[in-house]
Design an enzyme around this catalytic site. Structure first.
Site, PDB file in Angstrom:
ATOM      1  N   CYS A   1      22.526 -30.068  32.280  1.00 29.44           N
ATOM      2  CA  CYS A   1      21.073 -30.177  32.357  1.00 29.44           C
ATOM      3  C   CYS A   1      20.421 -29.828  31.025  1.00 29.44           C
ATOM      4  CB  CYS A   1      20.519 -29.280  33.469  1.00 29.44           C
ATOM      5  SG  CYS A   1      20.902 -27.534  33.293  1.00 29.44           S
TER       6      CYS A   1
ATOM      7  N   TYR B   1      32.119 -23.795  38.366  1.00 25.93           N
ATOM      8  CA  TYR B   1      30.686 -23.503  38.562  1.00 25.93           C
ATOM      9  C   TYR B   1      30.199 -24.236  39.820  1.00 25.93           C
ATOM     10  CZ  TYR B   1      30.994 -22.639  33.438  1.00 25.93           C
ATOM     11  OH  TYR B   1      31.355 -22.220  32.169  1.00 25.93           O
TER      12      TYR B   1
ATOM     13  N   GLU C   1      33.606 -20.253  41.943  1.00 24.42           N
ATOM     14  CA  GLU C   1      32.231 -19.794  41.745  1.00 24.42           C
ATOM     15  C   GLU C   1      32.212 -18.270  41.756  1.00 24.42           C
ATOM     16  OE1 GLU C   1      28.514 -18.982  41.187  1.00 24.42           O
ATOM     17  OE2 GLU C   1      29.067 -21.097  41.175  1.00 24.42           O
TER      18      GLU C   1
ATOM     19  N   ASP D   1      29.741 -28.039  36.133  1.00 20.61           N
ATOM     20  CA  ASP D   1      28.277 -28.146  36.158  1.00 20.61           C
ATOM     21  C   ASP D   1      27.699 -26.768  35.857  1.00 20.61           C
ATOM     22  OD1 ASP D   1      25.664 -28.828  36.534  1.00 20.61           O
ATOM     23  OD2 ASP D   1      25.819 -29.218  38.681  1.00 20.61           O
TER      24      ASP D   1
END
Length: 481
Positions: free
Chosen positions: A346, A250, A271, A319
């Site tokens: 997050c 990612y 990605e 991430d």
């Protein structure tokens, strides 16, 4: 980095907080804010992680956002810029937000005045008429370069040259001005077409000694100071000696992988977004980094292919978005037999779910470091170090039934993630009840009694058509429909 300023005596209050809803400045001290965020992390990952550190707070938790967005509107005869009131599309004029960069706020005030003086039409969502829709200001925290993006509903921009000249005269600190054309009747901010009106059409910023190009639509962390705290801790957790093969899954535009590259043997960034990979390659070239490569592919499929070919990785850094990872990704990651996995998250909720999946595959979360990237909001980033258990060790993972009876569609995004997506990309607040109603219409099965009224006589409001549209957009984004 100095110690965070968490004293109550320095607490500021915001006149907009009651209506805006974007943050909760003034409701509690910053020290209480950090303590509450640690509790949130512990609640979701405490049973999977051996040690959870205190939240790394900001030295000064105000005016930290290097990316500022405002929507234009008109109240009576006056042009205003601001944000939508909670749960509506009614604009709340905001002249100086306490979490946004002060120069950006000043530029937005000037542009609002110029729209009025140049007699430009402000876009009306109901009629689809008007020109000026949004403004986006991005600032390089290290370089001090500033980009202004004027979002218009049409390519034709009356008095464009004079408008730009006056804006530059009042704000010589601006390094580039871009016109973004969004002529669709949509709640999304940016359109697909851009025209550079002044400068290069992008800015640059320096992060951990590396220089990165930032275009109007590029993803770049909005809190540069705390991003450096986050990345330094991630690099430390990776325990690199200069010989390791690192997989950056990612990877986006490659910021974490490039910051790690000087301490690794080789880095491979994976990605799915081809444009992000293009930007990552350009950034690697700009910084003269030769021991990194970027692959435009699905990380799960690519790592599975690597494993089938007998390849291994020493360290994997991941991430993912707020929706977290997938069980298939976890299986593909562990198939490369890394000694360490560094997970940057997050969202504590989806992080906990993913740590349970890793535990089933023999990887235990050893330590977590929460970092406050978004002061006075409900969000907190976390770095978690996972390592492989010894063969004679095992771990039992208890899952609540509520975690196990999710449908495949539900597991893609939580209610909070859908709310955050709608607020961030569309500027509208939606409730869990409305999301549940739209999911039901779309055939996504809800758990029994989810969001049901407490009594048979209770009357629940129905989701308005305009909110149903944006919720459906979010469900499409998360590939739930």
């Amino acid at each position: 980095m100095g110690k965070a300023d968490t004293s109550d005596s320095n607490l500021k209050t915001c006149p907009y907080v009651a209506k805006c809803g974007a943050c909760h400045i003034g409701e509690k001290s910053y020290a209480e804010e950090l303590a509450q965020k640690k509790e949130l992390v512990v609640a979701h990952i405490g049973k999977y992680c051996g040690k959870i550190n205190d939240v790394a707070g900001m030295y000064y938790p105000y005016h930290y956002r290097n990316k500022v967005h405002a929507v234009f509107g008109r109240i009576k005869d006056e042009v205003v810029a601001g944000t939508y009131a909670e749960g509506t599309h009614t604009i709340i004029p905001v002249s100086d937000c306490l979490i946004e960069d002060t120069q950006a706020s000043a530029i937005i005030r000037t542009v609002t005045e110029l729209i009025q003086s140049f007699k430009l039409w402000v876009y009306n969502e109901d009629t689809g008429r008007g020109l000026m829709r949004h403004i986006l200001v991005r600032k390089g925290s290290s370089t001090k370069q500033i980009m202004v993006v004027l979002v218009t509903a049409a390519l034709e921009f009356p008095h464009k040259n004079n408008f730009v000249a006056e804006l530059r005269r009042r704000h010589p600190e601006i390094t580039t001005i871009v016109q973004n054309i969004n002529d669709n009747q949509t709640t999304m901010v940016l359109g697909d077409r851009e025209k550079t009106l002044f400068g290069q059409g992008y800015i640059e910023d320096v992060l951990l000694g590396l220089r990165f190009r930032i275009s109007p639509s590029s993803f770049y962390q909005v809190n540069t100071a705390q991003t450096q705290v986050l990345y330094k801790k991630a690099i430390q957790a990776a325990g690199l000696t200069g010989k390791e093969r690192v997989i950056d899954a990612y990877c986006g535009i490659g910021t974490i992988g490039m910051c790690m590259s000087s301490k690794a043997g080789h880095v491979t960034g994976i990605e799915l977004n081809a444009q992000a990979v293009k930007d990552a390659k350009a950034n690697a070239k700009r910084n003269g980094i030769n021991n990194i490569r970027f692959i435009a592919a699905d990380a799960t499929e690519y790592m599975t292919h690597m494993s089938q070919n007998g390849e291994r990785a020493d360290v994997i850094i991941m991430d993912p978005p707020r929706s977290g990872s997938t069980e298939a990704f976890v299986k593909s990651a562990v198939s490369l037999k890394p000694s360490r996995i560094v997970y940057v998250s997050c969202n504590p909720e989806t992080l906990g779910r993913d740590l349970a999946w890793f535990a089933r595959e023999g990887y235990r979360a050893q330590e977590a470091w929460p970092v406050d990237m978004f002061g006075f909001t409900g969000h907190v980033e976390s770095i978690v170090l996972l390592s492989k258990l010894h063969t004679k060790q095992n771990i039992e993972v208890e899952l609540e039934m509520s975690e196990m009876d999710l449908t495949a569609a539900e597991s893609k995004a939580t209610y909070e993630e859908i709310k955050d997506y709608v607020l961030k990309h569309i500027g509208l607040k939606v409730s869990s009840l409305y999301i549940a109603q739209v999911k039901e219409k779309c055939g996504i099965i809800e758990r029994v009694n989810y969001n049901q009224p407490k009594s048979e006589n209770s009357r629940q409001p129905k989701c308005p058509p305009e909110k149903e549209v944006v919720i459906r957009e979010a469900l499409k984004h998360f590939r739930m429909i």
